[in-house]
Design a protein around this motif. Structure first.
Motif, PDB file in Angstrom:
ATOM      1  N   ALA A  37       0.830  -1.206   0.000  1.00 24.43           N
ATOM      2  CA  ALA A  37       0.000   0.000   0.000  1.00 24.43           C
ATOM      3  C   ALA A  37       0.862   1.253   0.000  1.00 24.43           C
ATOM      4  CB  ALA A  37      -0.929   0.003   1.222  1.00 24.43           C
ATOM      5  N   ALA A  38       1.961   1.227   0.780  1.00 27.12           N
ATOM      6  CA  ALA A  38       2.859   2.385   0.811  1.00 27.12           C
ATOM      7  C   ALA A  38       3.521   2.585  -0.540  1.00 27.12           C
ATOM      8  CB  ALA A  38       3.913   2.194   1.905  1.00 27.12           C
ATOM      9  N   GLY A  39       3.906   1.490  -1.201  1.00 32.73           N
ATOM     10  CA  GLY A  39       4.513   1.584  -2.528  1.00 32.73           C
ATOM     11  C   GLY A  39       3.539   2.162  -3.539  1.00 32.73           C
ATOM     12  N   ASP A  40       2.298   1.710  -3.493  1.00 28.29           N
ATOM     13  CA  ASP A  40       1.272   2.249  -4.395  1.00 28.29           C
ATOM     14  C   ASP A  40       1.073   3.732  -4.156  1.00 28.29           C
ATOM     15  OD1 ASP A  40       0.942  -0.257  -5.454  1.00 28.29           O
ATOM     16  OD2 ASP A  40      -0.889  -0.723  -4.318  1.00 28.29           O
ATOM     17  N   GLU A  41       1.081   4.107  -2.876  1.00 31.08           N
ATOM     18  CA  GLU A  41       0.883   5.515  -2.527  1.00 31.08           C
ATOM     19  C   GLU A  41       2.024   6.379  -3.067  1.00 31.08           C
ATOM     20  OE1 GLU A  41      -1.357   8.555  -0.704  1.00 31.08           O
ATOM     21  OE2 GLU A  41      -1.810   6.426  -0.967  1.00 31.08           O
ATOM     22  N   ARG A  42       3.274   5.897  -2.912  1.00 28.70           N
ATOM     23  CA  ARG A  42       4.430   6.661  -3.406  1.00 28.70           C
ATOM     24  C   ARG A  42       4.371   6.795  -4.921  1.00 28.70           C
ATOM     25  NH1 ARG A  42       7.113   3.433   0.192  1.00 28.70           N
ATOM     26  NH2 ARG A  42       7.953   2.143  -1.490  1.00 28.70           N
ATOM     27  N   ARG A  43       4.040   5.700  -5.608  1.00 28.53           N
ATOM     28  CA  ARG A  43       3.983   5.748  -7.075  1.00 28.53           C
ATOM     29  C   ARG A  43       2.874   6.683  -7.545  1.00 28.53           C
ATOM     30  NH1 ARG A  43       5.458   0.375  -6.335  1.00 28.53           N
ATOM     31  NH2 ARG A  43       3.294  -0.349  -6.225  1.00 28.53           N
ATOM     32  N   GLY A  44       1.737   6.669  -6.840  1.00 29.31           N
ATOM     33  CA  GLY A  44       0.645   7.549  -7.214  1.00 29.31           C
ATOM     34  C   GLY A  44       1.004   9.005  -6.988  1.00 29.31           C
ATOM     35  N   ALA A  45       1.710   9.292  -5.883  1.00 25.77           N
ATOM     36  CA  ALA A  45       2.096  10.670  -5.590  1.00 25.77           C
ATOM     37  C   ALA A  45       3.131  11.167  -6.589  1.00 25.77           C
ATOM     38  CB  ALA A  45       2.641  10.756  -4.175  1.00 25.77           C
ATOM     39  N   ALA A  46       4.054  10.291  -7.003  1.00 23.71           N
ATOM     40  CA  ALA A  46       5.086  10.686  -7.963  1.00 23.71           C
ATOM     41  C   ALA A  46       4.483  10.936  -9.342  1.00 23.71           C
ATOM     42  CB  ALA A  46       6.155   9.599  -8.060  1.00 23.71           C
ATOM     43  N   ALA A  47       3.487  10.157  -9.704  1.00 22.64           N
ATOM     44  CA  ALA A  47       2.877  10.295 -11.025  1.00 22.64           C
ATOM     45  C   ALA A  47       2.026  11.559 -11.121  1.00 22.64           C
ATOM     46  CB  ALA A  47       2.033   9.076 -11.348  1.00 22.64           C
ATOM     47  N   ALA A  48       1.410  11.953 -10.035  1.00 19.02           N
ATOM     48  CA  ALA A  48       0.534  13.127 -10.066  1.00 19.02           C
ATOM     49  C   ALA A  48       0.677  13.925  -8.776  1.00 19.02           C
ATOM     50  CB  ALA A  48      -0.912  12.703 -10.267  1.00 19.02           C
TER      51      ALA A  48
ATOM     52  N   GLU B  81      -1.991  16.642  -8.214  1.00 22.37           N
ATOM     53  CA  GLU B  81      -3.394  16.287  -8.414  1.00 22.37           C
ATOM     54  C   GLU B  81      -4.169  16.536  -7.130  1.00 22.37           C
ATOM     55  OE1 GLU B  81      -5.899  12.261  -9.273  1.00 22.37           O
ATOM     56  OE2 GLU B  81      -3.973  12.492 -10.253  1.00 22.37           O
ATOM     57  N   PRO B  82      -5.254  17.290  -7.181  1.00 19.84           N
ATOM     58  CA  PRO B  82      -5.979  17.654  -5.960  1.00 19.84           C
ATOM     59  C   PRO B  82      -6.551  16.462  -5.204  1.00 19.84           C
ATOM     60  CG  PRO B  82      -7.256  18.247  -7.920  1.00 19.84           C
ATOM     61  CD  PRO B  82      -5.883  17.866  -8.393  1.00 19.84           C
ATOM     62  N   GLY B  83      -6.744  15.325  -5.903  1.00 19.39           N
ATOM     63  CA  GLY B  83      -7.355  14.188  -5.218  1.00 19.39           C
ATOM     64  C   GLY B  83      -6.391  13.316  -4.444  1.00 19.39           C
ATOM     65  N   VAL B  84      -5.075  13.600  -4.504  1.00 21.88           N
ATOM     66  CA  VAL B  84      -4.086  12.735  -3.849  1.00 21.88           C
ATOM     67  C   VAL B  84      -4.279  12.706  -2.343  1.00 21.88           C
ATOM     68  CG1 VAL B  84      -1.632  12.504  -3.310  1.00 21.88           C
ATOM     69  CG2 VAL B  84      -2.353  12.890  -5.661  1.00 21.88           C
TER      70      VAL B  84
ATOM     71  N   SER C  65      -5.064   9.549   0.037  1.00 19.83           N
ATOM     72  CA  SER C  65      -4.254   9.198   1.205  1.00 19.83           C
ATOM     73  C   SER C  65      -5.135   8.968   2.418  1.00 19.83           C
ATOM     74  CB  SER C  65      -3.238  10.312   1.496  1.00 19.83           C
ATOM     75  OG  SER C  65      -2.282  10.392   0.458  1.00 19.83           O
ATOM     76  N   ARG C  66      -6.126   9.861   2.594  1.00 18.78           N
ATOM     77  CA  ARG C  66      -7.039   9.679   3.736  1.00 18.78           C
ATOM     78  C   ARG C  66      -7.804   8.364   3.616  1.00 18.78           C
ATOM     79  NH1 ARG C  66      -7.870  15.430   3.423  1.00 18.78           N
ATOM     80  NH2 ARG C  66      -9.637  15.119   2.024  1.00 18.78           N
ATOM     81  N   GLU C  67      -8.163   8.027   2.392  1.00 21.85           N
ATOM     82  CA  GLU C  67      -8.878   6.761   2.165  1.00 21.85           C
ATOM     83  C   GLU C  67      -8.011   5.573   2.551  1.00 21.85           C
ATOM     84  OE1 GLU C  67     -10.485   4.229  -1.661  1.00 21.85           O
ATOM     85  OE2 GLU C  67     -10.620   6.416  -1.747  1.00 21.85           O
ATOM     86  N   GLN C  68      -6.709   5.653   2.211  1.00 22.45           N
ATOM     87  CA  GLN C  68      -5.798   4.564   2.548  1.00 22.45           C
ATOM     88  C   GLN C  68      -5.554   4.487   4.059  1.00 22.45           C
ATOM     89  OE1 GLN C  68      -4.806   2.145   0.540  1.00 22.45           O
ATOM     90  NE2 GLN C  68      -6.093   3.146  -1.004  1.00 22.45           N
ATOM     91  N   VAL C  69      -5.562   5.658   4.712  1.00 25.71           N
ATOM     92  CA  VAL C  69      -5.417   5.660   6.174  1.00 25.71           C
ATOM     93  C   VAL C  69      -6.601   4.932   6.809  1.00 25.71           C
ATOM     94  CG1 VAL C  69      -5.494   7.118   8.245  1.00 25.71           C
ATOM     95  CG2 VAL C  69      -3.980   7.730   6.347  1.00 25.71           C
ATOM     96  N   HIS C  70      -7.794   5.208   6.309  1.00 26.91           N
ATOM     97  CA  HIS C  70      -8.982   4.518   6.835  1.00 26.91           C
ATOM     98  C   HIS C  70      -8.883   3.014   6.570  1.00 26.91           C
ATOM     99  CE1 HIS C  70     -10.942   8.107   8.057  1.00 26.91           C
ATOM    100  NE2 HIS C  70     -11.131   8.590   6.835  1.00 26.91           N
ATOM    101  N   ARG C  71      -8.371   2.666   5.394  1.00 23.99           N
ATOM    102  CA  ARG C  71      -8.221   1.241   5.065  1.00 23.99           C
ATOM    103  C   ARG C  71      -7.213   0.576   5.995  1.00 23.99           C
ATOM    104  NH1 ARG C  71      -5.110  -1.084  -0.118  1.00 23.99           N
ATOM    105  NH2 ARG C  71      -5.323  -3.278   0.356  1.00 23.99           N
ATOM    106  N   ALA C  72      -6.087   1.289   6.242  1.00 23.53           N
ATOM    107  CA  ALA C  72      -5.066   0.749   7.160  1.00 23.53           C
ATOM    108  C   ALA C  72      -5.640   0.595   8.563  1.00 23.53           C
ATOM    109  CB  ALA C  72      -3.838   1.660   7.184  1.00 23.53           C
ATOM    110  N   ASP C  73      -6.438   1.595   8.996  1.00 24.19           N
ATOM    111  CA  ASP C  73      -7.087   1.487  10.314  1.00 24.19           C
ATOM    112  C   ASP C  73      -7.956   0.239  10.395  1.00 24.19           C
ATOM    113  OD1 ASP C  73      -5.987   3.749  11.401  1.00 24.19           O
ATOM    114  OD2 ASP C  73      -7.696   5.051  10.949  1.00 24.19           O
TER     115      ASP C  73
END
Length: 202
Positions: free
Chosen positions: A124-135, A138-141, A145-153
């Motif tokens: 999940a952290a790798g996906d997050e880094r790749r998504g942040a680097a690609a955009a 982007e206002p939705g990043v 991230s908040r969505e992934q935090v909820h998923r991790a919780d």
């Protein structure tokens, strides 16, 4: 897992428990669960027929006290327990092995769960880094991230609930919870925490 008691062993072990003190049926079932570390929780349909057989053989007697039937060993019963002391030692050794096996299974389950959790968090952290680097702009990043935090919780809470339920059920059934099992859990959780920190800072 192999049966806790081999053929005839339960009969002898019940007799040995009564050699310690008179007991009623439920007390005997609880004692069996306690002595086996929760690996064996006998039913009334298992215990009472054996007690009836021991009574037929003149090895125990029973008296009714209110709603409870109390079983007490006879002199003939004590003689059998004494004559089969070697067999009882073997049964006790087998029970100790069963408790150790349960502890090993708990440790193995914790290790497997933590390995899976570490892998999921790292991915999940790798996906997050790749998504942040690609955009990066982007206002939705941030929302993602908040969505992934909820998923991790949710993942962490699910793991906590599962382990807590397993441990409480094990202890409620009379199982022994050795300190080294808790130490292994603490060590695995600490390792997982460090793995998450490393993944987030790469």
């Amino acid at each position: 897992m192999a049966p806790v008691f081999s053929h005839g062993d339960l009969r002898l072990y019940l007799l040995s428990l009564l050699d310690e003190s008179p007991r009623h049926g439920y007390d005997l079932m609880q004692a069996l669960a306690d002595r086996t570390g929760g690996t064996y929780t006998p039913s009334a349909g298992t215990v009472y027929p054996r007690l009836a057989k021991l009574e037929e053989e003149g090895l125990v007697t029973k008296t009714v006290e209110g709603r409870k039937t109390v079983y007490e060993i006879t002199e003939a019963g004590r003689a059998e327990v004494a004559a089969r002391a070697g067999d009882l030692d073997g049964i006790e050794a087998g029970l100790a092995d069963s408790v150790r096996l349960i502890a090993e299974e708990v440790r193995g389950s914790v290790r497997d769960a933590m390995r899976s959790l570490r892998a999921d968090l790292a991915a999940a952290a790798g996906d997050e880094r790749r998504g942040a680097a690609a955009a990066p702009r982007e206002p939705g990043v941030r929302g993602l991230s908040r969505e992934q935090v909820h998923r991790a919780d949710a993942v962490v809470n699910e793991f906590r609930a599962r382990v807590r339920s397993d441990l409480r059920t094990h202890v409620a059934r009379g199982g022994a919870l050795a300190s080294d099992v808790v130490d292994a859990l603490e060590s695995a959780l600490d390792e997982a925490s460090r793995a998450v920190t490393r993944a987030l800072h790469h």
